[in-house]
Design an enzyme around this catalytic site. Structure first.
Site, mmCIF file in Angstrom:
data_model
loop_
_atom_site.group_PDB
_atom_site.id
_atom_site.type_symbol
_atom_site.label_atom_id
_atom_site.label_comp_id
_atom_site.label_asym_id
_atom_site.label_seq_id
_atom_site.Cartn_x
_atom_site.Cartn_y
_atom_site.Cartn_z
ATOM 1 N N LYS A 63 0.853 -1.064 -0.153
ATOM 2 C CA LYS A 63 -0.165 0.064 0.105
ATOM 3 C C LYS A 63 0.971 1.070 0.062
ATOM 4 O O LYS A 63 1.656 1.469 0.915
ATOM 5 C CB LYS A 63 -0.937 0.082 1.050
ATOM 6 C CG LYS A 63 -1.848 1.348 1.271
ATOM 7 C CD LYS A 63 -2.949 1.282 2.430
ATOM 8 C CE LYS A 63 -3.693 2.582 2.391
ATOM 9 N NZ LYS A 63 -4.656 2.404 3.447
ATOM 10 N N LYS A 98 -2.179 -1.584 -3.722
ATOM 11 C CA LYS A 98 -2.915 -0.215 -3.590
ATOM 12 C C LYS A 98 -2.201 0.868 -3.649
ATOM 13 O O LYS A 98 -1.220 1.018 -3.162
ATOM 14 C CB LYS A 98 -3.932 -0.462 -2.415
ATOM 15 C CG LYS A 98 -4.733 0.683 -2.156
ATOM 16 C CD LYS A 98 -5.374 0.761 -0.814
ATOM 17 C CE LYS A 98 -5.975 2.020 -0.635
ATOM 18 N NZ LYS A 98 -6.641 2.013 0.609
HETATM 19 C C1 PBG Z 1 -7.487 3.602 5.475
HETATM 20 C C2 PBG Z 1 -7.785 3.607 4.229
HETATM 21 C C3 PBG Z 1 -7.560 4.415 2.844
HETATM 22 C C4 PBG Z 1 -8.189 3.771 2.163
HETATM 23 C C5 PBG Z 1 -8.651 2.419 2.203
HETATM 24 N N1 PBG Z 1 -8.501 2.335 3.700
HETATM 25 C C6 PBG Z 1 -6.983 5.779 3.215
HETATM 26 C C7 PBG Z 1 -5.827 5.854 3.508
HETATM 27 O O1 PBG Z 1 -4.686 4.970 3.639
HETATM 28 O O2 PBG Z 1 -5.327 7.179 3.832
HETATM 29 C C8 PBG Z 1 -8.382 4.419 0.789
HETATM 30 C C9 PBG Z 1 -9.319 3.924 -0.531
HETATM 31 C C10 PBG Z 1 -9.525 4.867 -1.588
HETATM 32 O O3 PBG Z 1 -8.860 5.905 -1.699
HETATM 33 O O4 PBG Z 1 -10.350 4.478 -2.341
HETATM 34 N N2 PBG Z 1 -6.520 3.063 6.132
#
Ligand code: PBG
Length: 324
Positions: free
Chosen positions: A197, A250
């Site tokens: 991520k 991601k």
């Molecule tokens: C939180 C989380 C996020 C997303 C999914 N879970 C945001 C972040 O990490 O700040 C983002 C998903 C998206 O942008 O569609 N842990």
């Protein structure tokens, strides 16, 4: 000149094109992320994500019947937590009477086959808006956070979540959560690890949707640096060793190289998360009349499958049933 090889023969008509297509996209590939808020009769549009709403549980249940009837096999639940419930240690995240466990019970009682994915990270519940506990110096405390994540995962699994999805990027959390679940005899609960991520500006609209942007600082000490590729492989390998069932990359679109590479080195199913900013870009261009939305959406989702994803998390999931 005599041309001996004519690849165009294999593109002559739609029958032959369909027959030799290397990639396939179907409703069974999708996980639809949905936003949940407290209250009743609430269906609040998210301005940076046209077509997406924050729904109260009653509204969500109505919507999910429609979602399931389209053949979408799974949803990912994201809660908007009221400010008054947010704390430094995010205790609300493991409250067995909280919004998420209540939603799981209700959804399972009307749609027992719809798979529920629940997010494990502190950001919707922490006063700081960070995925982990922050100390006075502004550091994110890894091991203290992992203990809270374990409680959160255990609560979600007990409430009936099918797939626990740690999105927090703390070190060691997959192994810790797997151990906790095993000790509680919850050996059928899957873990889908947000393994690679990245710290991405593409999460902006999601943070608008949940009011979950960090109050100060950024997420670069735990989410990955987008200049790195080998680091993604290391993260993935660790999560596999620690007991993940599915691994995730991601965002998806600017990271298709990572999706492919992860697919090549892992023998687990791979998920790609088509995130909020990727959704917003297509919607914005389509609104201006600059792109054919339907065609671009299918092409985009297909590219994620072609890159090697088995599963695609996408806000478009409930808009494409008539296109596939
Ligand atoms: C939180 C989380 C996020 C997303 C999914 N879970 C945001 C972040 O990490 O700040 C983002 C998903 C998206 O942008 O569609 N842990």
């Amino acid at each position: 000149m005599e041309i001996l090889k004519r690849p165009r023969r294999n593109r002559l008509n739609s029958n032959i094109r369909d027959m030799i297509a290397e990639t396939n996209l179907s409703m069974s590939d999708f996980i639809l992320p949905v936003f949940l808020c407290e209250g009743q009769n609430k269906k609040i549009p998210i301005s940076s994500m046209p077509g997406c709403y924050r729904r109260s549980l009653d509204e969500l249940l109505v919507y999910l019947r429609e979602v399931a009837s389209k053949g979408i096999p799974a949803i990912a639940l994201f809660p908007q937590v009221s400010e008054s419930l947010k704390t430094a240690y995010a205790e609300e995240s493991f409250n067995p009477d909280g919004l998420i466990p209540r939603a799981i019970y209700e959804i399972k009682s009307i749609l027992p086959d719809l798979l529920i994915v629940t997010d494990v990270a502190l950001d919707p519940y922490s006063t700081s808006g960070h995925d982990g506990v922050v100390n006075e110096a502004g550091e994110i405390l890894n091991d203290v956070t992992v203990e809270i994540l374990e409680k959160m995962a255990l609560m979600q699994a007990r409430a009936g979540s099918d797939i626990i999805a740690p999105s927090d990027m703390m070190d060691g959390r997959i192994g810790a959560i797997r151990n906790t679940l095993e000790k509680a005899n919850l050996y059928n609960t899957q873990i889908m690890a947000y393994s690679a991520k990245y710290a991405s500006a593409y999460y902006g609209p999601f943070r608008d949707a949940l009011d979950s942007a960090p109050k100060s600082g950024d997420k670069k000490t735990y989410q990955m640096d987008y200049r790195n590729r080998l680091e993604a492989i290391r993260e993935v390998k660790m999560d596999i060793e620690e007991g993940a069932d599915i691994i995730m990359v991601k965002p998806a679109l600017s990271y298709l190289d990572i999706v492919r590479e992860v697919k090549n080195v892992s023998h687990l199913p791979v998920a790609a998360y088509n995130v909020s900013g990727e959704y917003a870009m297509i919607c914005a261009a389509a609104e201006k009349g600059w792109l054919d939305k339907d065609k671009v959406v299918v092409e985009t989702l297909m590219s994620m499958k072609r890159a090697g994803a088995n599963i695609v998390l996408t806000y478009f999931a409930d808009q494409v049933d008539h296109l596939l």
